[in-house]
Motif scaffolding. Structure first.
Motif, mmCIF file in Angstrom:
data_model
loop_
_atom_site.group_PDB
_atom_site.id
_atom_site.type_symbol
_atom_site.label_atom_id
_atom_site.label_comp_id
_atom_site.label_asym_id
_atom_site.label_seq_id
_atom_site.Cartn_x
_atom_site.Cartn_y
_atom_site.Cartn_z
ATOM 1 N N LEU A 86 0.787 -1.484 -0.082
ATOM 2 C CA LEU A 86 -0.163 0.100 -0.088
ATOM 3 C C LEU A 86 0.914 1.055 0.042
ATOM 4 C CD1 LEU A 86 -2.771 -1.355 2.573
ATOM 5 C CD2 LEU A 86 -2.778 -1.164 0.335
ATOM 6 N N ILE A 87 0.991 1.836 -1.112
ATOM 7 C CA ILE A 87 1.913 3.144 -1.373
ATOM 8 C C ILE A 87 1.048 4.438 -1.145
ATOM 9 C CG2 ILE A 87 3.267 4.123 -2.967
ATOM 10 C CD1 ILE A 87 3.742 1.472 -4.314
ATOM 11 N N VAL A 88 1.322 5.276 -0.122
ATOM 12 C CA VAL A 88 0.535 6.418 0.095
ATOM 13 C C VAL A 88 1.385 7.502 -0.520
ATOM 14 C CG1 VAL A 88 -0.023 7.822 1.984
ATOM 15 C CG2 VAL A 88 0.098 5.412 2.352
ATOM 16 N N ALA A 89 0.371 8.463 -1.114
ATOM 17 C CA ALA A 89 1.073 9.788 -1.724
ATOM 18 C C ALA A 89 -0.012 10.758 -1.404
ATOM 19 C CB ALA A 89 1.046 9.572 -3.208
ATOM 20 N N THR A 90 0.419 12.063 -1.630
ATOM 21 C CA THR A 90 -0.457 13.193 -1.412
ATOM 22 C C THR A 90 -0.602 13.924 -2.751
ATOM 23 O OG1 THR A 90 1.074 14.810 -0.749
ATOM 24 C CG2 THR A 90 0.106 13.304 1.178
ATOM 25 N N HIS A 91 -1.062 15.111 -2.681
ATOM 26 C CA HIS A 91 -1.143 15.950 -3.871
ATOM 27 C C HIS A 91 0.522 16.379 -4.474
ATOM 28 C CE1 HIS A 91 -5.531 16.266 -4.624
ATOM 29 N NE2 HIS A 91 -5.492 16.689 -3.111
ATOM 30 N N GLN A 92 1.315 16.464 -3.222
ATOM 31 C CA GLN A 92 2.583 17.404 -3.395
ATOM 32 C C GLN A 92 3.551 16.580 -4.368
ATOM 33 O OE1 GLN A 92 3.108 19.988 -2.191
ATOM 34 N NE2 GLN A 92 1.124 19.992 -0.827
ATOM 35 N N PRO A 93 4.024 17.314 -5.382
ATOM 36 C CA PRO A 93 4.725 16.513 -6.502
ATOM 37 C C PRO A 93 5.945 15.898 -5.852
ATOM 38 C CG PRO A 93 4.480 18.855 -6.759
ATOM 39 C CD PRO A 93 3.780 18.767 -5.505
ATOM 40 N N THR A 94 6.637 16.142 -4.908
ATOM 41 C CA THR A 94 7.667 15.317 -4.096
ATOM 42 C C THR A 94 7.100 13.896 -3.718
ATOM 43 O OG1 THR A 94 7.168 16.436 -2.019
ATOM 44 C CG2 THR A 94 9.084 17.179 -3.673
ATOM 45 N N LEU A 116 -2.296 2.028 -4.699
ATOM 46 C CA LEU A 116 -2.026 3.401 -4.104
ATOM 47 C C LEU A 116 -3.180 4.126 -3.313
ATOM 48 C CD1 LEU A 116 -0.364 6.123 -4.668
ATOM 49 C CD2 LEU A 116 -2.360 6.450 -6.561
ATOM 50 N N ILE A 117 -2.834 4.728 -2.172
ATOM 51 C CA ILE A 117 -3.772 5.383 -1.172
ATOM 52 C C ILE A 117 -3.459 6.918 -1.448
ATOM 53 C CG2 ILE A 117 -4.362 5.884 1.120
ATOM 54 C CD1 ILE A 117 -3.685 2.991 1.966
ATOM 55 N N GLN A 144 -2.199 1.252 -9.171
ATOM 56 C CA GLN A 144 -3.687 1.414 -9.156
ATOM 57 C C GLN A 144 -4.202 1.826 -7.750
ATOM 58 O OE1 GLN A 144 -5.177 -2.943 -9.913
ATOM 59 N NE2 GLN A 144 -6.969 -2.231 -9.267
ATOM 60 N N LEU A 145 -5.430 2.488 -7.873
ATOM 61 C CA LEU A 145 -5.835 3.085 -6.524
ATOM 62 C C LEU A 145 -6.732 2.173 -5.613
ATOM 63 C CD1 LEU A 145 -6.285 6.060 -5.410
ATOM 64 C CD2 LEU A 145 -8.465 5.895 -6.655
ATOM 65 N N ILE A 146 -6.620 2.177 -4.432
ATOM 66 C CA ILE A 146 -7.548 1.354 -3.629
ATOM 67 C C ILE A 146 -8.190 2.322 -2.812
ATOM 68 C CG2 ILE A 146 -5.523 1.318 -1.581
ATOM 69 C CD1 ILE A 146 -6.806 -1.557 -1.370
ATOM 70 N N GLY A 147 -7.835 3.754 -2.523
ATOM 71 C CA GLY A 147 -8.544 4.708 -1.604
ATOM 72 C C GLY A 147 -8.157 6.049 -1.655
ATOM 73 N N VAL A 148 -9.092 6.720 -1.296
ATOM 74 C CA VAL A 148 -8.896 8.295 -1.105
ATOM 75 C C VAL A 148 -9.138 8.726 0.182
ATOM 76 C CG1 VAL A 148 -9.478 10.619 -2.051
ATOM 77 C CG2 VAL A 148 -9.070 8.748 -3.742
ATOM 78 N N ILE A 149 -8.124 9.349 0.934
ATOM 79 C CA ILE A 149 -8.639 9.782 2.153
ATOM 80 C C ILE A 149 -8.537 11.411 2.171
ATOM 81 C CG2 ILE A 149 -8.034 10.045 4.655
ATOM 82 C CD1 ILE A 149 -6.010 7.533 4.201
ATOM 83 N N PRO A 150 -9.896 12.044 2.600
ATOM 84 C CA PRO A 150 -10.043 13.354 2.477
ATOM 85 C C PRO A 150 -9.297 14.175 3.548
ATOM 86 C CG PRO A 150 -11.721 12.288 3.385
ATOM 87 C CD PRO A 150 -11.077 11.170 2.952
ATOM 88 N N ALA A 151 -8.692 15.429 2.896
ATOM 89 C CA ALA A 151 -8.172 16.219 3.977
ATOM 90 C C ALA A 151 -8.821 16.495 5.091
ATOM 91 C CB ALA A 151 -7.755 17.647 3.272
ATOM 92 N N SER A 152 -8.140 16.479 6.522
ATOM 93 C CA SER A 152 -8.869 16.688 7.645
ATOM 94 C C SER A 152 -8.012 17.113 8.708
ATOM 95 C CB SER A 152 -9.738 15.134 7.974
ATOM 96 O OG SER A 152 -10.158 15.326 9.298
#
Length: 205
Positions: A86-94, A116-117, A144-152
């Motif tokens: 499970l690979i976690v990424a945010t919007h940030q380019p880095t 991808l999370i 491949q996407l597995i989930g999206v965690i909203p900003a909180s």
């Protein structure tokens, strides 16, 4: 509460039960600390042996291993023991580049099942076109996407305090984790299932 870590177990210094910390909030949730220094990691073969013993001893359904994303020495030790990444990424380019690199490393190590999370997803920023959308992040990471965690902000506070996510009042965050758990169990769940209405019009790209 930490006295021993996983490397103490792998070296045979202590039994697994000495290194495991039982979470008082759940009878089915256990922690085993990582070593303080990354250089202490043991062989991949021994690491896998210890995890298999732990799974049998504690009758575990899942073992989650939290690793730095791009430290090959650590990934060398744990990848052989893993069935899925499970690979976690945010919007940030880095973060997106790091996720792509991590996926490539894990692919080379034989982990074909990589998901991808997207964490801290800011739907409003996507609408304003100041952050990449979901499809853009998938395209850039090749995962491949597995989930999206909203900003909180509340979730960030829970992380700082070490609280479990099921105590959060944000129903969208709860739904995000519930949905990912169901997908890990093989269920087909729409991306924003049980999210609030504002996610019905989220631009994926």
């Amino acid at each position: 509460h930490i006295i021993y870590d996983i490397c103490d177990v792998c070296r045979g210094s202590v039994p697994f039960s000495k290194a495991v910390i039982t979470d008082p909030r759940s009878d089915n949730f256990f922690f085993c600390p990582a070593p303080y220094a990354n250089g202490e990691m043991v062989s991949a073969h021994r690491f896998r042996e210890v995890l298999e013993q732990a799974a049998d001893e504690y009758q575990l359904d899942y073992i989650l291993i939290d690793t730095p994303g791009d430290m090959s020495s650590v990934l060398d030790s744990v990848a052989d023991a893993c069935d899925k990444a499970l690979i976690v990424a945010t919007h940030q380019p880095t973060s997106i580049r790091a996720a792509e690199k991590t996926s490539s490393i894990l692919s080379d190590k034989g982990i074909a099942d990589r998901r991808l999370i997207i964490n801290n997803f800011d739907a409003a920023a996507v609408r304003r076109k100041v952050r990449p959308g979901i499809i853009d992040i998938i395209d850039r990471t090749y995962v491949q996407l597995i989930g999206v965690i909203p900003a909180s902000n509340e979730l960030a506070e829970l992380q700082e305090s070490g609280s479990l996510v099921d105590t959060i009042s944000n129903s969208d965050v709860k739904a995000a984790f519930d949905n990912m758990a169901k997908r890990l169990e093989g269920q087909s769940v729409p991306l924003f299932e049980n999210f609030g209405g504002r996610y019905n019009s989220v631009k994926l790209k």
